[in-house]
Design an enzyme around this catalytic site. Structure first.
Site, PDB file in Angstrom:
ATOM      1  N   GLU A  74       0.827  -1.217   0.000  1.00  0.00           N
ATOM      2  CA  GLU A  74       0.000   0.000   0.000  1.00  0.00           C
ATOM      3  C   GLU A  74       0.858   1.264   0.000  1.00  0.00           C
ATOM      4  O   GLU A  74       0.767   2.119   0.899  1.00  0.00           O
ATOM      5  CB  GLU A  74      -1.003  -0.025   1.166  1.00  0.00           C
TER       6      GLU A  74
ATOM      7  N   GLU B 234      -5.041  -8.818  -0.718  1.00  0.00           N
ATOM      8  CA  GLU B 234      -5.859  -8.519   0.464  1.00  0.00           C
ATOM      9  C   GLU B 234      -7.303  -8.404   0.006  1.00  0.00           C
ATOM     10  O   GLU B 234      -7.628  -7.505  -0.789  1.00  0.00           O
ATOM     11  CB  GLU B 234      -5.408  -7.223   1.161  1.00  0.00           C
TER      12      GLU B 234
END
Ligand code: AHR
Length: 521
Positions: free
Chosen positions: A202, A325
Site C-alpha cells: 500500500e 488482500e
C-alpha cells in the site's frame, strides 16, 4: 466469450434493478439456467488463489498462531498445534507475512537472534501495543514448514532502504557468504526458498502516501536489488492499487512492468457506506446482507477493469494480478481492542468468500494469486481463538469445500439468473464456478444469495458425461449464524441431497442463503 456472457447477463440484470429504484427481490419462482462447457476448458485455477495473509496485528500472530514454546497451550516450536492442524486441512499454499501496514515499518534484523535479546517495539499501526519480535524470519519459515505452505514476504519500502531489503533477501536465500553464516549461527544452515516477494505494501497509503508516478519509480529502484541466487527464482510483486484506483495500475504497468512478475490489488467489502468500517459483523438485517454481497460482487468489475489496463501493456498476461488482500471489514466486535480488527464471521461471510472464489475463476488467466485477509483472529478470519480455545469459521468451511479448485482447470460456466435485490442493493441470485480437477473429477460451486427463496437451477453439461452427483451444503437458519466457542458447529457443511441428473441435465434445488459444492461422477 463465455465469460463475457455471464458477466453481461449479470450486468444487465443489475442494471435493470438499478432502474427500478427501490428494488425488491425478483427471484421468487424464477429459475436459473446455466451451461458448463466441459469441451472448452479454460485456464488453470492456481492454488495460490487460496493464499492466506498473516500480519502482526492484534492476535493474528501472537495468541492466534504463536504461543511460545513454554506455553501450556500444546504447541510445536511455539506454534499452536490446534491451529496448525486446522490450517493443514485446508492445504494452505502460501502465507503472506509480516503485513500489511506492519511490513512497511518492519526491520528484519529486529526479528533474528536469541528471542530474549530482540528489541520490543511499539506496533504503531495496530493498537500501539508492544511487539516483542518473538516471531521473526526463522519463526515465519518454521510456520510455513508446519503448515506446508510457501513463503510470500512483503518487504519494507515505507521506512526501510533498498539495502535493508536486499540484505533480508540475501539472509533468507544465500547459499554462502557472511549473511548465510549468520543465518546458520541463528539455527538454519540451508537457505529457504523465497518464491514470492512483495515490494512494499500500500505505497499509496500506510506504505508512504506516495503518488503513483513516484511509487512506480521507487518500485523500479527496490526491484533492482531483489536478487535470487543461481537456479532459483523470486517473483516480485509490486504494491498495486487500492480498489478502483485504475490510474495507479495504469502508471505502475507503464513505468515498472518489465521489472515485475505481479501487481497487487487490495479490496475490502465495507458495507454500511464504506470507510471507516461501521457495519456490525452480526445482528444485521437483510439490507446489510444485500449490501455486503453486492460489495463482494463488485470484485468482478474491479478485476475486469484492472485486467483490461494490464492487457494494454501485457497482452500475453506474463504478469499476474495478485489480489493479496480481500475480504469483509466490519466494525470490531464489542469489547475488543479497536486496533485489533477482531470480528465474528457469519454465514454472510461464507457467501462473500464463495462469491470471490467464483469471481477469481472467471479471471483465472490473470488472477493467479489472492490472499484473504486474514488467517487467524483478524478481519475475515479462517480461525478464531480465545486462550486455549479455537473454532473454525464459515469462511474456513468454504475454503475447505473449494479445495478441489486448487490447480484444477476452470470449466467456463454461463449463468442466466434473476437478480436478488433488497433496498438499493442488488446481486445475481446465483453465482458459481466449475472446475475439472487433475484426477478428472468435475466440481461445481453454487451460491444462492437470496436469503428467502430457494432457486431452481438447471445446468446443461456440455462435453461432460456425468451419471451421478453428490455434494455438500453450507447454510443455517439465520443470516448471521456463526460459530462460537460455546457452539462451534452452528455453521458447518453437511451432505446435500437436492441435486440430481435428469435427461443429461443437472437439476439443483438451491436453498436460500447457501453455498453448495457438487461433485459429478
Ligand atoms: O489487513 C489489514 C490492513 O489493511 C493491512 O495492514 C493493510 O495493508 C490494509 O490496509
Amino acid at each position: 466469450m463465455l465469460k463475457a456472457l455471464q458477466r453481461t447477463t449479470a450486468a444487465l440484470l443489475l442494471g435493470a434493478t438499478a432502474l427500478t429504484g427501490t428494488a425488491q427481490a425478483d427471484t421468487a419462482g424464477k429459475p436459473t439456467t446455466a451451461t458448463i462447457h466441459g469441451d472448452t476448458p479454460g485456464p488453470v485455477y492456481s492454488k495460490e488463489i487460496f493464499t492466506q495473509f498473516a500480519e502482526h496485528l492484534g492476535n493474528g500472530i501472537y495468541g492466534g498462531l504463536w504461543v511460545g514454546k513454554d506455553s501450556p497451550i500444546p504447541n510445536t516450536n511455539g506454534f499452536r498445534n490446534d491451529v496448525i492442524s486446522a490450517l493443514r486441512t485446508l492445504s494452505v499454499p502460501v502465507i503472506r507475512w509480516p503485513g500489511g501496514c506492519f511490513a512497511d515499518e518492519y526491520h528484519w534484523r529486529e526479528g533474528i537472534g536469541p528471542q530474549n535479546q530482540r528489541p520490543v517495539k511499539v506496533n504503531t499501526h495496530w493498537g500501539g501495543v508492544t511487539e516483542p519480535n518473538s516471531v521473526g524470519t526463522h519463526e515465519f519459515f518454521e510456520l510455513t514448514r508446519q503448515v506446508g505452505a510457501k513463503a510470500y514476504i512483503s518487504g519494507n519500502v515505507g521506512n526501510g532502504s533498498p539495502r535493508e531489503m536486499a540484505e533480508w533477501v540475501e539472509y533468507i536465500t544465500a547459499p554462502a557468504g557472511s549473511l548465510a553464516d549468520e543465518r546458520a549461527r541463528n539455527g538454519h544452515k540451508d537457505p529457504w526458498p523465497l518464491p514470492y516477494f512483495g515490494i512494499g505494501n500500500e505505497l499509496w497509503g500506510c506504505g508512504g502516501n506516495m503518488r503513483a508516478e513516484y511509487a512506480a519509480d521507487i518500485t523500479r529502484r527496490y526491484a533492482t536489488f531483489i536478487k535470487a541466487p543461481a537456479d532459483t527464482r523470486i517473483m516480485k510483486i509490486a504494491a498495486g492499487a487500492n480498489a478502483g484506483d485504475y490510474e495507479w495500475t495504469e502508471t505502475l504497468m507503464r513505468v515498472a512492468a518489465p521489472m515485475l512478475d505481479g501487481l497487487s490489488l487490495h479490496y475490502y467489502v465495507l458495507p454500511g457506506g464504506g470507510w471507516p468500517p461501521r457495519a456490525a459483523a452480526t445482528g444485521f438485517d437483510e439490507s446489510a446482507w444485500a449490501d455486503a454481497l453486492q460489495g463482494a460482487w463488485h470484485m468482478d468489475e474491479l478485476i475486469t477493469r484492472h485486467s483490461a489496463i494490464m492487457d494494454k501493456v501485457d497482452p500475453d498476461k506474463r504478469l499476474f494480478l495478485a489480489v493479496d488482500e480481500w475480504g469483509a471489514w466490519y466494525k470490531q466486535d464489542p469489547d475488543t481492542h479497536p486496533g485489533f480488527l477482531r470480528q465474528q464471521n457469519t454465514l454472510r461471510d461464507a457467501l462473500i468468500a464463495a462469491i470471490n472464489l467464483d469471481i477469481f475463476a472467471r479471471h483465472a488467466d490473470r488472477v493467479r494469486m489472492t490472499a484473504i485477509a486474514q488467517m487467524v483472529n483478524v478481519l475475515q478470519a479462517m480461525i478464531l481463538t480465545d486462550g486455549d480455545k479455537m473454532i473454525v469459521t464459515p469462511t474456513y468451511h468454504v475454503f475447505e469445500m473449494y479445495k478441489p479448485w486448487q490447480d484444477a482447470t476452470v470449466l467456463p460456466i454461463a449463468i442466466d439468473t434473476p437478480t436478488y435485490a433488497k433496498d438499493k442493493f442488488a446481486v445475481p441470485a446465483v453465482v458459481g464456478s466449475a472446475v475439472r480437477s487433475r484426477d478428472g473429477s468435475v466440481h461445481i460451486g453454487l451460491s444462492n444469495t437470496d436469503p428467502n427463496e430457494t432457486n431452481r437451477v438447471t445446468i446443461t453439461l456440455d462435453g461432460l458425461n456425468a451419471k451421478a452427483v453428490s455434494g455438500r451444503i453450507l447454510t443455517a437458519a439465520k443470516m448471521d449464524a456463526h460459530n462460537s466457542f460455546d457452539s462451534p458447529n452452528v455453521v458447518r457443511p453437511v451432505p446435500f441431497t437436492g441435486a440430481g441428473i435428469r435427461n443429461g441435465k443437472l437439476a439443483v434445488s438451491l436453498p436460500a442463503k447457501s453455498v453448495v459444492v457438487l461433485d459429478l461422477r
